[in-house]
Design an enzyme around this catalytic site. Structure first.
Site, PDB file in Angstrom:
ATOM      1  N   GLY A 118      -1.138  -4.011   4.317  1.00 33.79           N
ATOM      2  CA  GLY A 118      -0.292  -3.006   3.683  1.00 33.79           C
ATOM      3  C   GLY A 118      -1.070  -2.072   2.772  1.00 33.79           C
ATOM      4  N   GLY A 138      -4.153  -4.523   7.870  1.00 33.91           N
ATOM      5  CA  GLY A 138      -2.815  -5.067   8.032  1.00 33.91           C
ATOM      6  C   GLY A 138      -2.255  -5.746   6.796  1.00 33.91           C
ATOM      7  CD  GLU A 156      -1.966   6.047  11.034  1.00 35.92           C
ATOM      8  OE1 GLU A 156      -2.895   6.400  10.280  1.00 35.92           O
ATOM      9  OE2 GLU A 156      -1.346   4.984  10.875  1.00 35.92           O
ATOM     10  CD  GLU A 191       7.470   0.186   0.342  1.00 36.73           C
ATOM     11  OE1 GLU A 191       6.751   0.838   1.127  1.00 36.73           O
ATOM     12  OE2 GLU A 191       7.057  -0.247  -0.743  1.00 36.73           O
ATOM     13  CG  HIS A 192      11.808   1.366   4.646  1.00 35.22           C
ATOM     14  ND1 HIS A 192      11.770   1.307   6.022  1.00 35.22           N
ATOM     15  CD2 HIS A 192      11.103   0.300   4.200  1.00 35.22           C
ATOM     16  CE1 HIS A 192      11.084   0.230   6.382  1.00 35.22           C
ATOM     17  NE2 HIS A 192      10.669  -0.382   5.298  1.00 35.22           N
ATOM     18  CB  THR A 193      11.830   6.999   0.136  1.00 36.76           C
ATOM     19  OG1 THR A 193      10.497   6.592  -0.188  1.00 36.76           O
ATOM     20  CG2 THR A 193      12.824   6.160  -0.650  1.00 36.76           C
ATOM     21  CG  ASP A 207      -0.296   5.256   4.574  1.00 30.83           C
ATOM     22  OD1 ASP A 207       0.560   5.112   3.681  1.00 30.83           O
ATOM     23  OD2 ASP A 207      -0.272   4.641   5.658  1.00 30.83           O
ATOM     24  CB  SER A 242      -3.131   2.671   4.171  1.00 34.44           C
ATOM     25  OG  SER A 242      -3.006   3.640   5.185  1.00 34.44           O
TER      26      SER A 242
HETATM   27  P1  ADP Z   1      -3.104  -0.848   7.873  1.00 39.11           P
HETATM   28  O1  ADP Z   1      -1.842  -1.189   7.151  1.00 39.11           O
HETATM   29  O2  ADP Z   1      -4.248  -1.683   7.405  1.00 39.11           O
HETATM   30  O3  ADP Z   1      -3.388   0.618   7.864  1.00 39.11           O
HETATM   31  P2  ADP Z   1      -2.815  -0.283  10.653  1.00 39.11           P
HETATM   32  O4  ADP Z   1      -2.291  -1.080  11.786  1.00 39.11           O
HETATM   33  O5  ADP Z   1      -2.190   1.018  10.334  1.00 39.11           O
HETATM   34  O6  ADP Z   1      -2.811  -1.263   9.381  1.00 39.11           O
HETATM   35  O7  ADP Z   1      -4.347   0.008  10.883  1.00 39.11           O
HETATM   36  C1  ADP Z   1      -5.205  -1.057  11.198  1.00 39.11           C
HETATM   37  C2  ADP Z   1      -6.123  -0.652  12.327  1.00 39.11           C
HETATM   38  O8  ADP Z   1      -7.144   0.229  11.809  1.00 39.11           O
HETATM   39  C3  ADP Z   1      -6.873  -1.800  12.922  1.00 39.11           C
HETATM   40  O9  ADP Z   1      -6.105  -2.440  13.912  1.00 39.11           O
HETATM   41  C4  ADP Z   1      -8.087  -1.103  13.497  1.00 39.11           C
HETATM   42  O10 ADP Z   1      -7.747  -0.459  14.710  1.00 39.11           O
HETATM   43  C5  ADP Z   1      -8.350  -0.033  12.481  1.00 39.11           C
HETATM   44  N1  ADP Z   1      -9.348  -0.478  11.493  1.00 39.11           N
HETATM   45  C6  ADP Z   1      -9.144  -0.822  10.200  1.00 39.11           C
HETATM   46  N2  ADP Z   1     -10.311  -1.146   9.590  1.00 39.11           N
HETATM   47  C7  ADP Z   1     -11.274  -1.018  10.509  1.00 39.11           C
HETATM   48  C8  ADP Z   1     -12.709  -1.200  10.530  1.00 39.11           C
HETATM   49  N3  ADP Z   1     -13.366  -1.598   9.431  1.00 39.11           N
HETATM   50  N4  ADP Z   1     -13.359  -0.951  11.684  1.00 39.11           N
HETATM   51  C9  ADP Z   1     -12.698  -0.557  12.798  1.00 39.11           C
HETATM   52  N5  ADP Z   1     -11.372  -0.359  12.839  1.00 39.11           N
HETATM   53  C10 ADP Z   1     -10.669  -0.584  11.735  1.00 39.11           C
HETATM   54 MG    MG Z   2      -1.950   2.067   8.638  1.00 39.19          MG
END
Ligand code: ADP
Ligand code: MG
Length: 384
Positions: free
Chosen positions: A126, A124, A162, A35-37, A174, A128
């Site tokens: 964690g 969100g 990304e 983590e954080h590596t 990821d 991905s």
């Molecule tokens: P995570 O840790 O889940 O990757 P991120 O913030 O990197 O969190 O990515 C989440 C974002 O990915 C969401 O805010 C949205 O923009 C997009 N996303 C994730 N799943 C979906 C989905 N099923 N449909 C549309 N967008 C999605």
């Molecule tokens: Mg993400």
């Protein structure tokens, strides 16, 4: 949502007026240790999980991209690839459109597409969900436009999408896990050389499960805290005269303690010891199996809590309460200040550990966490 392939095909028809040419799937990931590596040129050990994002796709003759998600009822986002520049697409569509953009930027013959996304990867937590979208779209486009890229190259495409279209300064972990994962294995990634190796992680065969405990909290200082940690790592490497903290070993820590202020030293010590833990975990997995890495999860958590200082009461409680109820090892995962913890647990103890964590959270007056098991699955591929 979780649609069957038939339902997804039908929904695609409803939104785009035709049938998709196929459905591709890419999993989310969890990080076992490391983590954080990543931004310190170090090592990580994620695996692709048994929850995926599906994308139904078909190619278009023009350079228009239409994307839709079962997130919403029928909204379709339209983007034009010709003339598209980094940062032009906003919101969630930046992930899928960014992948097609990045493929074009790299000189590949990609045209427009119609894409419908349906994800089982919670956002969100964690896990991905973002890379799962990118990688599903990447494998779909790779096949439909006969691009011919291998997994590691597609991972770079996803990362570029990304970094440049979404604007999130993330590493390669990821996408590497989502594309290169294999059932029963973890993906050992060297973030400097980008080399990957599959390492056996037969959780189920050994009677084990990895529980994700999503605290569902994100503390206000998460973003600022992350940036500050990155800066401290840069300062540490600068003062120590190395390109990245990856270049320090535990033998250098004594010297570092004399040269760095106490806080920066502890940040550095976390990264250096965490890199060692990842390498130890890989050796232990090969020599003894998954049960043997449990103590490393515990020491990883202590290091993040005390040295890197990115834990929070909810994460500490997730770790302590799961360990107290019989989990073999546990740690927070991800950027910190919220998000998820993971706990290595015997399958027969899953219920007990889960109940104990829920009870501890209720007692503390915290938001009820979401708890579920994940296991190492195959990476992105055509689904139907
Ligand atoms: P995570 O840790 O889940 O990757 P991120 O913030 O990197 O969190 O990515 C989440 C974002 O990915 C969401 O805010 C949205 O923009 C997009 N996303 C994730 N799943 C979906 C989905 N099923 N449909 C549309 N967008 C999605
Ligand atoms: Mg993400």
């Amino acid at each position: 949502m979780t649609l069957t392939p038939e339902m997804l095909t039908e929904e695609f028809h409803r939104r785009f007026g035709q049938r998709p040419e196929g459905i591709w799937a890419a999993p989310g990931r969890v990080n076992v240790i490391g983590e954080h590596t990543d931004y310190n040129d170090g090592f990580v050990l994620p695996f692709a999980i048994d929850r995926a994002t599906l994308v139904a796709a078909s190619v278009r003759e023009d350079s228009t991209v239409r994307v839709s998600s079962t997130f919403s009822d029928g909204d379709v986002v339209v983007a034009e690839l010709d003339g598209l520049a980094a940062g032009d697409v906003e919101g969630w569509a930046a992930y899928p459109v960014g992948v097609l953009w990045a493929l074009r930027e790299a000189g590949h013959p990609v045209r427009g597409m119609d894409l419908l996304i349906d994800s089982q990867v919670p956002v969100g937590a964690g896990l991905s969900s973002s890379a799962a979208i990118e990688c599903a779209v990447a494998v779909a486009a790779n096949e439909l436009f006969a691009v011919g890229l291998a997994g590691p190259d597609l991972a770079l495409i996803g990362q570029r999408a990304e970094n440049e279209m979404v604007g999130a300064p993330t590493g390669l972990m990821d996408q590497s896990a989502s594309l290169l994962g294999k059932k029963g294995h973890a993906v050992f990634l060297d973030c400097r050389s980008r080399e990957t190796e599959l390492v056996p992680l037969p959780l189920q065969d050994e009677g084990l499960a990895l529980l994700v405990i999503d605290t569902r909290v994100s503390h206000a200082h998460a973003t600022g805290g992350y940036a500050a940690r990155r800066r401290a790592c840069e300062v540490g490497a600068d003062v120590m005269g190395v390109p990245a903290l990856r270049d320090l070993s535990e033998a250098d820590l004594e010297e570092a303690s004399g040269l760095l202020d106490d806080e920066t030293f502890r940040r550095v010590r976390h990264v250096v010891t965490e890199n060692t833990r990842v390498q130890e975990a890989v050796e232990l997995l090969r020599a003894e199996g998954p049960r043997a890495i449990a103590p490393l999860l515990d020491s990883s958590h202590v290091s993040m809590r005390d040295d890197f200082e990115i834990s929070c009461p909810e994460l500490d409680l997730a770790v302590d309460s799961s360990r107290g109820a019989g989990a073999l090892g546990a740690r927070m995962t991800g950027g910190g200040f919220g998000g998820s913890a993971i706990a290595l647990t015997q399958i027969e103890d899953i219920e007990r550990v889960g109940a104990a964590v829920l009870e501890a959270f209720a007692e503390a007056g915290f938001t009820e966490p979401v708890i579920f098991a994940v296991s190492p699955a195959d990476g992105a591929a055509r689904f139907s």
